[in-house]
Design a protein around this motif. Sequence first.
Motif, PDB file in Angstrom:
ATOM      1  N   TRP A 166       0.836  -1.210   0.000  1.00 17.06           N
ATOM      2  CA  TRP A 166       0.000   0.000   0.000  1.00 17.06           C
ATOM      3  C   TRP A 166       0.869   1.256   0.000  1.00 17.06           C
ATOM      4  O   TRP A 166       0.633   2.189  -0.764  1.00 17.06           O
ATOM      5  N   GLU A 167       1.923   1.250   0.854  1.00 17.56           N
ATOM      6  CA  GLU A 167       2.828   2.401   0.891  1.00 17.56           C
ATOM      7  C   GLU A 167       3.543   2.564  -0.441  1.00 17.56           C
ATOM      8  O   GLU A 167       3.754   3.679  -0.910  1.00 17.56           O
ATOM      9  N   ARG A 168       3.892   1.433  -1.037  1.00 19.93           N
ATOM     10  CA  ARG A 168       4.590   1.507  -2.332  1.00 19.93           C
ATOM     11  C   ARG A 168       3.659   2.056  -3.412  1.00 19.93           C
ATOM     12  O   ARG A 168       4.082   2.794  -4.295  1.00 19.93           O
ATOM     13  N   MET A 169       2.376   1.681  -3.330  1.00  8.96           N
ATOM     14  CA  MET A 169       1.398   2.244  -4.269  1.00  8.96           C
ATOM     15  C   MET A 169       1.361   3.761  -4.141  1.00  8.96           C
ATOM     16  O   MET A 169       1.456   4.494  -5.126  1.00  8.96           O
ATOM     17  N   LEU A 170       1.209   4.234  -2.912  1.00  7.67           N
ATOM     18  CA  LEU A 170       1.118   5.677  -2.685  1.00  7.67           C
ATOM     19  C   LEU A 170       2.403   6.377  -3.102  1.00  7.67           C
ATOM     20  O   LEU A 170       2.373   7.522  -3.546  1.00  7.67           O
ATOM     21  N   ALA A 171       3.523   5.664  -2.958  1.00  7.37           N
ATOM     22  CA  ALA A 171       4.819   6.262  -3.308  1.00  7.37           C
ATOM     23  C   ALA A 171       5.034   6.303  -4.815  1.00  7.37           C
ATOM     24  O   ALA A 171       6.016   6.860  -5.293  1.00  7.37           O
ATOM     25  N   GLY A 172       4.125   5.678  -5.545  1.00  7.31           N
ATOM     26  CA  GLY A 172       4.229   5.749  -6.999  1.00  7.31           C
ATOM     27  C   GLY A 172       5.102   4.680  -7.606  1.00  7.31           C
ATOM     28  O   GLY A 172       5.618   4.839  -8.711  1.00  7.31           O
ATOM     29  N   GLU A 173       5.244   3.578  -6.914  1.00  7.66           N
ATOM     30  CA  GLU A 173       6.124   2.527  -7.438  1.00  7.66           C
ATOM     31  C   GLU A 173       5.436   1.595  -8.418  1.00  7.66           C
ATOM     32  O   GLU A 173       6.068   0.720  -8.995  1.00  7.66           O
ATOM     33  N   PHE A 174       4.115   1.742  -8.563  1.00  3.97           N
ATOM     34  CA  PHE A 174       3.419   0.900  -9.538  1.00  3.97           C
ATOM     35  C   PHE A 174       2.857   1.761 -10.648  1.00  3.97           C
ATOM     36  O   PHE A 174       2.530   2.925 -10.451  1.00  3.97           O
ATOM     37  N   TYR A 175       2.778   1.150 -11.802  1.00  5.77           N
ATOM     38  CA  TYR A 175       2.179   1.864 -12.906  1.00  5.77           C
ATOM     39  C   TYR A 175       0.723   1.394 -13.065  1.00  5.77           C
ATOM     40  O   TYR A 175       0.284   0.445 -12.415  1.00  5.77           O
ATOM     41  N   PHE A 222     -14.399  -7.013  -4.576  1.00  4.55           N
ATOM     42  CA  PHE A 222     -14.453  -5.890  -5.531  1.00  4.55           C
ATOM     43  C   PHE A 222     -13.334  -4.893  -5.223  1.00  4.55           C
ATOM     44  O   PHE A 222     -12.832  -4.829  -4.099  1.00  4.55           O
ATOM     45  N   PRO A 223     -12.940  -4.102  -6.205  1.00  3.15           N
ATOM     46  CA  PRO A 223     -11.820  -3.175  -6.028  1.00  3.15           C
ATOM     47  C   PRO A 223     -12.217  -1.899  -5.284  1.00  3.15           C
ATOM     48  O   PRO A 223     -13.352  -1.434  -5.371  1.00  3.15           O
ATOM     49  N   ALA A 224     -11.238  -1.345  -4.562  1.00  2.80           N
ATOM     50  CA  ALA A 224     -11.475  -0.130  -3.789  1.00  2.80           C
ATOM     51  C   ALA A 224     -10.547   1.018  -4.223  1.00  2.80           C
ATOM     52  O   ALA A 224     -10.886   2.177  -4.072  1.00  2.80           O
ATOM     53  N   PHE A 225      -9.387   0.683  -4.719  1.00  8.71           N
ATOM     54  CA  PHE A 225      -8.460   1.703  -5.220  1.00  8.71           C
ATOM     55  C   PHE A 225      -7.806   1.206  -6.494  1.00  8.71           C
ATOM     56  O   PHE A 225      -7.622  -0.004  -6.673  1.00  8.71           O
ATOM     57  N   ARG A 226      -7.439   2.139  -7.342  1.00  7.22           N
ATOM     58  CA  ARG A 226      -6.713   1.790  -8.546  1.00  7.22           C
ATOM     59  C   ARG A 226      -5.620   2.818  -8.782  1.00  7.22           C
ATOM     60  O   ARG A 226      -5.609   3.874  -8.139  1.00  7.22           O
ATOM     61  N   ILE A 227      -4.769   2.511  -9.726  1.00  7.05           N
ATOM     62  CA  ILE A 227      -3.692   3.443 -10.068  1.00  7.05           C
ATOM     63  C   ILE A 227      -3.937   4.000 -11.456  1.00  7.05           C
ATOM     64  O   ILE A 227      -4.340   3.264 -12.362  1.00  7.05           O
ATOM     65  N   LEU A 228      -3.762   5.293 -11.568  1.00  3.83           N
ATOM     66  CA  LEU A 228      -4.029   5.973 -12.831  1.00  3.83           C
ATOM     67  C   LEU A 228      -3.002   7.086 -12.992  1.00  3.83           C
ATOM     68  O   LEU A 228      -2.808   7.893 -12.090  1.00  3.83           O
ATOM     69  N   HIS A 229      -2.357   7.134 -14.151  1.00  5.79           N
ATOM     70  CA  HIS A 229      -1.402   8.220 -14.376  1.00  5.79           C
ATOM     71  C   HIS A 229      -1.900   9.225 -15.395  1.00  5.79           C
ATOM     72  O   HIS A 229      -1.390  10.341 -15.491  1.00  5.79           O
ATOM     73  N   ALA A 230      -2.877   8.826 -16.165  1.00  5.44           N
ATOM     74  CA  ALA A 230      -3.423   9.752 -17.155  1.00  5.44           C
ATOM     75  C   ALA A 230      -4.889   9.424 -17.354  1.00  5.44           C
ATOM     76  O   ALA A 230      -5.266   8.252 -17.228  1.00  5.44           O
ATOM     77  N   PRO A 231      -5.715  10.377 -17.659  1.00  2.98           N
ATOM     78  CA  PRO A 231      -5.378  11.806 -17.752  1.00  2.98           C
ATOM     79  C   PRO A 231      -5.179  12.424 -16.378  1.00  2.98           C
ATOM     80  O   PRO A 231      -5.521  11.815 -15.382  1.00  2.98           O
ATOM     81  N   LEU A 232      -4.649  13.624 -16.372  1.00  3.09           N
ATOM     82  CA  LEU A 232      -4.472  14.311 -15.105  1.00  3.09           C
ATOM     83  C   LEU A 232      -5.820  14.796 -14.593  1.00  3.09           C
ATOM     84  O   LEU A 232      -6.693  15.155 -15.362  1.00  3.09           O
ATOM     85  N   HIS A 233      -5.933  14.806 -13.282  1.00  6.70           N
ATOM     86  CA  HIS A 233      -7.175  15.313 -12.688  1.00  6.70           C
ATOM     87  C   HIS A 233      -7.135  16.841 -12.699  1.00  6.70           C
ATOM     88  O   HIS A 233      -6.103  17.422 -12.352  1.00  6.70           O
ATOM     89  N   PRO A 234      -8.238  17.478 -13.097  1.00  8.62           N
ATOM     90  CA  PRO A 234      -8.207  18.945 -13.197  1.00  8.62           C
ATOM     91  C   PRO A 234      -8.050  19.653 -11.853  1.00  8.62           C
ATOM     92  O   PRO A 234      -7.688  20.829 -11.822  1.00  8.62           O
ATOM     93  N   ARG A 235      -8.329  18.981 -10.765  1.00  7.90           N
ATOM     94  CA  ARG A 235      -8.296  19.681  -9.478  1.00  7.90           C
ATOM     95  C   ARG A 235      -7.162  19.243  -8.560  1.00  7.90           C
ATOM     96  O   ARG A 235      -6.773  19.985  -7.667  1.00  7.90           O
ATOM     97  N   ILE A 236      -6.690  18.038  -8.731  1.00  7.39           N
ATOM     98  CA  ILE A 236      -5.681  17.553  -7.790  1.00  7.39           C
ATOM     99  C   ILE A 236      -4.596  16.752  -8.508  1.00  7.39           C
ATOM    100  O   ILE A 236      -4.749  16.361  -9.667  1.00  7.39           O
TER     101      ILE A 236
END
Length: 512
Positions: A176-185, A207-221
């Motif tokens: 989980w920490e590695r996910m937040l740190a950006g170690e997964f694509y 069922f899934p609760a979180f996913r990783i997304l690099h694009a598109p960028l979020h307009p607010r955060i």
Amino acid sequence: MNEVLREVAALSPEEREERLAALAPELIEDITKPRVHVKELPALEKAESGVVMRFAPNPSGPLHLGHARAAVLNDAYVQRYGGKYILRIEDTDPKRVDPDAYAMVREDIAWLNLSIHEVVYQSDRFDLYYQYGRDLTERGGAYVCTCENEQFRELKMARKACPCRGLTVEENLALWERMLAGEFYEGEASVRVRTDLEHPDPAMRDFPAFRILHAPLHPRIEAHVYPLMNFSVAVDDHLLGVTHVIRGKDHIANTRRQRYIYDYFGWPVPVYRHYGRMGIEGVILSTSQMREGIRSGAYQGWDDIRLGTLRALARRGIEPAAVRSAMIDIGTGDTDISFSWDNLYAHNRAIVDPVADRYFFVPDPVPLKVRDAPVQTARALLHPNDPGRGTRTLPFLGEVLIPREELGRAPEMIRLKDLFNVRVTESDEGYVLTYAGEDLADARAGKAPIIQWLPAESYLPAVLVTPEGPVAGACEPAAGTVQGKVVQFERVGFARIDRVEPQELIAYFCHR
RNA sequence: GCUGCUAUAGUGUAGUCCGGCCAAUCAUUUCGGCCUUUCACGCCGAAGACUGGGGUUCGAAUCCCCAUAGCAGCACCA
């Protein structure tokens, strides 16, 4: 008490009315006067001491009739029981966020007159979701899954655990920490809620609760770990103190999934009600399809008259109160229904008819001189049921515009409304109108149609935009002074004066 | 395929939980009539429905079963 009831029951309706007139004459009016029927929504359980409810749109475009149902139903209950109404902007999927939609949603809500007390953006709450995501993992309620999507799906269908399911809490927290740190694509890791692999409904299994997304960028955060709807909704509904949720039945499975999250945290579950699917004839409600139609030029914009967006309805002259009562009429039933424009129009007509001023609009006008007619000025009431509103004046100088369609019916006599009668004959040059007196009784006797007309010397060219296409015509110049208002074009129907250009009036047809 | 929800007139809706008062409510719609200087509004009247089949019961729109139909979910969308 019982005696009184018995006594009243013994009376005939006439006698009752007499007695009431004697006792309380002011109440007579109440039973006599037509009453706009307001349907009562069914009671909500556990609502006696107030409710906290929310309307939670995804900012992917403007609101449409489908949104209106959820928005109005929740609003109606908050008003009925008292409490708080929260607008929650669900912008946790950057792929489905249109930056312009934030403003559009706010505008549409203002138009609908919702009694919103608080506004929250989910994109402001990511830290909260991470915090509870970690918490859930510590409780053993979630695990980080690094399986291939397809592989997981197969395992799920076979009721088998994926390898990640067996990781220890410590291992999961590290991932989980590695996910937040950006170690997964993207796609390499997700967080799943541990439910029940034996659950008969495959939709319930982990069922899934979180996913990783690099694009598109979020307009607010700025983020790359995104909560999925079931997680953010459960956390927010609890944190915001939501007591009752009314949503479509497409969320039934989500309600059950969210229940797992509530149970892990030991939170009390809100009261849910799921209404049935609402089909709408004639319009598309899919935001992406509308957007595509606008892009391709098929529609002029989000308020194109052919769309089911609230702004399109507003442009045609549908009142928010009509949308509201139509939605309350439909209610919270879990049957699939088809939305009826007729019913909406009936609600709108009840609101608009008493206030809309009357004007003449002549579609497909034919100019015709009237033989032997005295020059005069016609006065027509702005509203037939309310003479106090005044009149508009139409000078007759010798030539009039009348709808071509009327001539096609080959009438012998026509009454030009609020003017005089004319006899209709055909000659080599076409139709000829001849003055036939002022007396309305003559027109009645001759069963002459009473039609709208305009002075050929002073009129305003006009276009009435209908879903079937524009209708070219002419209208009274006075109609140009009520831009933005809903009027009734006599014998044509209700329309909203959209804009008045130097030499032309543009009106949008609402309904008959 | 698996899971779940639903089924009352053209449309929406009440009644279904707790069977009889349902020869089924209200609105819209359509069609007549009245009123009216609009084909609007208003008023009067009419039309139109318990998805089908079994079962339980003295009695079923209501309870049970089966069938059929519609919808939703089985997404790293909401």
